[in-house]
Write a protein that holds these residues in place. Structure first.
Motif, PDB file in Angstrom:
ATOM      1  N   ALA A  82       0.719  -0.859  -0.027  1.00 31.36           N
ATOM      2  CA  ALA A  82       0.143  -0.041  -0.516  1.00 31.36           C
ATOM      3  C   ALA A  82       0.749   1.651   0.128  1.00 31.36           C
ATOM      4  O   ALA A  82       2.072   1.487   0.686  1.00 31.36           O
ATOM      5  N   PRO A  83       0.692   2.544  -0.682  1.00 31.78           N
ATOM      6  CA  PRO A  83       1.269   3.707  -0.542  1.00 31.78           C
ATOM      7  C   PRO A  83       1.108   3.992   0.792  1.00 31.78           C
ATOM      8  O   PRO A  83       0.216   3.886   1.243  1.00 31.78           O
ATOM      9  N   PRO A  84       2.155   4.716   1.129  1.00 33.87           N
ATOM     10  CA  PRO A  84       1.759   5.790   1.915  1.00 33.87           C
ATOM     11  C   PRO A  84       0.824   6.534   2.415  1.00 33.87           C
ATOM     12  O   PRO A  84       0.557   6.958   1.309  1.00 33.87           O
ATOM     13  N   VAL A  85       0.425   7.812   2.948  1.00 34.81           N
ATOM     14  CA  VAL A  85      -0.834   8.326   3.347  1.00 34.81           C
ATOM     15  C   VAL A  85       0.263   9.639   3.446  1.00 34.81           C
ATOM     16  O   VAL A  85       0.695   9.819   3.676  1.00 34.81           O
ATOM     17  N   GLU A  86      -0.473  10.222   1.981  1.00 29.65           N
ATOM     18  CA  GLU A  86       0.159  11.400   1.581  1.00 29.65           C
ATOM     19  C   GLU A  86      -1.393  12.079   1.318  1.00 29.65           C
ATOM     20  O   GLU A  86      -1.286  12.403   0.223  1.00 29.65           O
TER      21      GLU A  86
ATOM     22  N   ASP B 208       3.004  12.814  -9.998  1.00 25.65           N
ATOM     23  CA  ASP B 208       3.165  11.421  -9.104  1.00 25.65           C
ATOM     24  C   ASP B 208       2.909  10.739  -7.891  1.00 25.65           C
ATOM     25  O   ASP B 208       3.605  10.157  -7.362  1.00 25.65           O
ATOM     26  N   GLN B 209       1.791  11.223  -8.022  1.00 25.34           N
ATOM     27  CA  GLN B 209       1.052  10.559  -6.833  1.00 25.34           C
ATOM     28  C   GLN B 209       0.059   9.853  -7.991  1.00 25.34           C
ATOM     29  O   GLN B 209      -1.202   9.359  -6.433  1.00 25.34           O
ATOM     30  N   VAL B 210      -0.532   9.318  -8.726  1.00 28.47           N
ATOM     31  CA  VAL B 210      -2.007   8.996  -9.467  1.00 28.47           C
ATOM     32  C   VAL B 210      -2.360   7.667  -8.585  1.00 28.47           C
ATOM     33  O   VAL B 210      -2.872   8.036  -8.518  1.00 28.47           O
ATOM     34  N   LEU B 211      -1.371   6.731  -8.394  1.00 31.02           N
ATOM     35  CA  LEU B 211      -2.048   5.651  -7.830  1.00 31.02           C
ATOM     36  C   LEU B 211      -1.841   6.141  -6.103  1.00 31.02           C
ATOM     37  O   LEU B 211      -2.884   4.362  -6.004  1.00 31.02           O
ATOM     38  N   ASN B 212      -1.906   6.709  -5.699  1.00 36.32           N
ATOM     39  CA  ASN B 212      -2.021   7.531  -4.315  1.00 36.32           C
ATOM     40  C   ASN B 212      -3.339   7.846  -3.625  1.00 36.32           C
ATOM     41  O   ASN B 212      -4.339   8.768  -4.106  1.00 36.32           O
ATOM     42  N   THR B 213      -4.617   6.731  -3.751  1.00 29.36           N
ATOM     43  CA  THR B 213      -5.687   7.854  -3.520  1.00 29.36           C
ATOM     44  C   THR B 213      -6.065   8.990  -1.926  1.00 29.36           C
ATOM     45  O   THR B 213      -6.343   9.311  -2.528  1.00 29.36           O
TER      46      THR B 213
END
Length: 510
Positions: free
Chosen positions: A165-169, A390-395
């Motif tokens: 999972a991507p980090p929460v940003e 650069d964050q397209v996949l991080n909802t």
């Protein structure tokens, strides 16, 4: 078409960009014919009914569907996706069949003397009776038991490898502003340029890739001089009109084109293949009703060497026309120019309480990718979100346009950016004129419309009609080609009965 002089029909055929063979012009004036002499489908005309060309007919029997439960075990997780790909080898002659053993018809022997004549007599008698009699025919009523799938999850195989999972940003809220409304687009001549897919198309997709029936035709620039074109539910040799039906079913297929002159159509150079002369399903689907019926692309874009495809996971189609129910809207990506795709396990918007971003159109511009979205079906309004490129996949990084603020609130609170309902969204940014263009099907009025704006959030202009379903019955879609301009708009439409894709052109003026 009955009652229309053949000379007028010939002029119409020439105007919309098709070339009709002399024999076809005399007997089938409503049909286009490609350069190889193959008959296609014209979405601007209704196909002939059994009672004669363009005459309405009353079916002899009306079936009433009665559902009954059909329990279907569904392995969870599902099987690993087969990513086998086969290189394309097309003959130099565009009219030569590359795989005649797979696509050509085989002559069936007659079952007995007079068998075809008997069938013809029966059909002829029925037509004569219906057209010559003024009495009202009352159809018979029949009961049609139909299975209603009830999926039962059962333990499956290893499934795909888990993705971290991507980090929460969370990007903090930022106040935005509306731009002044632009004038309504001036739409001049609108013409049908060519049939892109199916039997009789210039691309001969039925012979080259076993794409006989398909829809959508979503295009985006993959690199300078090349576009990708994604299609929806696709059917092969056993497909027959009307509608989307067949055994050789792929939820989606993908082609590429380097054709820069769209005035006479769009040549598809290649399609992603999983076997000889067979277009591959690029975004896998379970094909189980009430679980995951299909996965349909909604937009595509490129950032660097990576291609992205937004799609919707359709749980089931509704019995109400124009409605469907989704599991989620998601994003897939490809790092080999569209040959193989990976569904991101975290870049998805679950369909909870009528979530808005189930059907999305995504457009990169500057530092952001903008996501325009509607709920499932054709009764939702358009919302807007953005995310750094650069964050397209991080909802967690998405900001939603809500009452004048880019905010990381729930997608449910995204403010509609235009009035009314919309379906089949398509959006592009025109750099030369610094203008945004948006097209979509407006279901209530039954037309494909165009709006323009100086910014993604609007204010968007009033709507101009591109295609009226009074002229193109059962048309839908309206996906803008990325090489359009603010003067020449090229876009694709689909038509349900012929279930194929067509390239359209509209002249725009201030």
């Amino acid at each position: 078409m009955s009652g229309v002089p053949l000379c007028v029909a010939a002029v119409v055929a020439a105007t919309i960009g098709f070339t009709a063979a002399p024999a076809a012009a005399e007997t089938l004036p409503w049909l286009p014919v490609n350069a190889c002499g193959e008959t296609g489908f014209n979405p601007a005309k209704e196909p002939p009914s059994p009672g004669g060309p363009l005459l309405p007919s009353i079916p002899p029997t009306v079936s009433i569907p009665i559902p009954y439960p059909d329990f279907v075990p569904v392995p969870v997780p599902g099987p690993r996706v087969d990513q086998t790909r086969v290189a394309q080898d097309l003959p130099a002659d565009p009219c030569a069949d590359p795989c005649p053993d797979l696509t050509d018809e085989v002559d069936e022997p007659e079952t007995g003397p007079g068998s075809s004549g008997s069938a013809g007599s029966s059909g002829s008698s029925g037509s004569a009776g219906s057209s010559g009699s003024s009495a009202l025919t009352i159809p018979k009523i029949s009961i049609d038991p139909r299975p209603e799938t009830i999926p039962i999850p059962v333990p499956g195989g290893p499934g795909p490898d888990p993705q971290p999972a991507p980090p929460v940003e969370i990007n903090p809220a930022v106040r935005g502003s509306l731009t002044a409304a632009m004038a309504k687009p001036g739409v001049g001549d609108v013409r049908l340029v060519s049939q892109l897919t199916g039997r009789g198309s210039e691309n001969r997709t039925d012979k080259r890739w076993q794409v006989d029936g398909t829809d959508l035709g979503i295009t985006w620039e993959t690199k300078p001089g090349e576009v990708a074109v994604a299609f929806g539910d696709t059917f092969g040799k056993d497909w027959a009109p009307p509608g989307a039906f067949g055994e050789d079913w792929r939820s989606n297929v993908l082609g590429h084109s380097t054709d820069t002159d769209l005035s006479d159509g769009m040549t598809i150079d290649s399609m992603v293949q999983d076997s000889r002369c067979h277009a591959a399903e690029i975004i896998d689907s379970r094909h189980v009703n009430n679980f995951e019926t299909t996965t349909i692309p909604t937009s595509g874009f490129a950032i660097g060497d990576r291609q992205y495809l937004s799609y919707m996971s359709v749980k089931r189609w509704s019995m109400v026309p124009g409605m469907w129910y989704t599991n989620y809207g998601g994003i897939a990506y490809s790092d080999d120019n569209g040959q193989t795709w990976t569904k991101d396990q975290h870049a998805k918007w679950d369909n909870i309480f009528g979530a808005r971003f189930q059907v999305s159109a995504m457009v990169p511009h500057g530092d952001y990718v903008y996501m325009f979205g509607t709920p499932n079906g054709r009764i939702g309004t358009i919302g807007l979100a953005r995310v750094p490129v650069d964050q397209v996949l991080n909802t967690t990084s998405y900001q939603y346009w809500s009452d004048g603020t880019w905010t990381p609130v729930s997608q449910h609170l995204a403010t509609p950016i235009v009035g009314g309902v919309a379906s089949e969204l398509s959006v592009r940014y025109d750099a030369a004129s610094d203008k945004w263009q948006m097209s979509y099907l407006e279901p209530v009025g039954g037309s494909i419309i165009l709006r323009q704006s100086s910014s993604p959030q609007g204010v968007w202009s009033d709507a101009a009609t591109l295609v009226d379903t009074a002229d193109y019955p059962k048309a839908y879609g309206g996906f803008i080609h990325p090489w359009s301009t603010d003067e020449d708009l090229y876009f694709t439409i689909s038509e349900w009965d012929s279930y194929n894709v067509y390239l359209m052109h509209a002249s725009l003026h201030p």
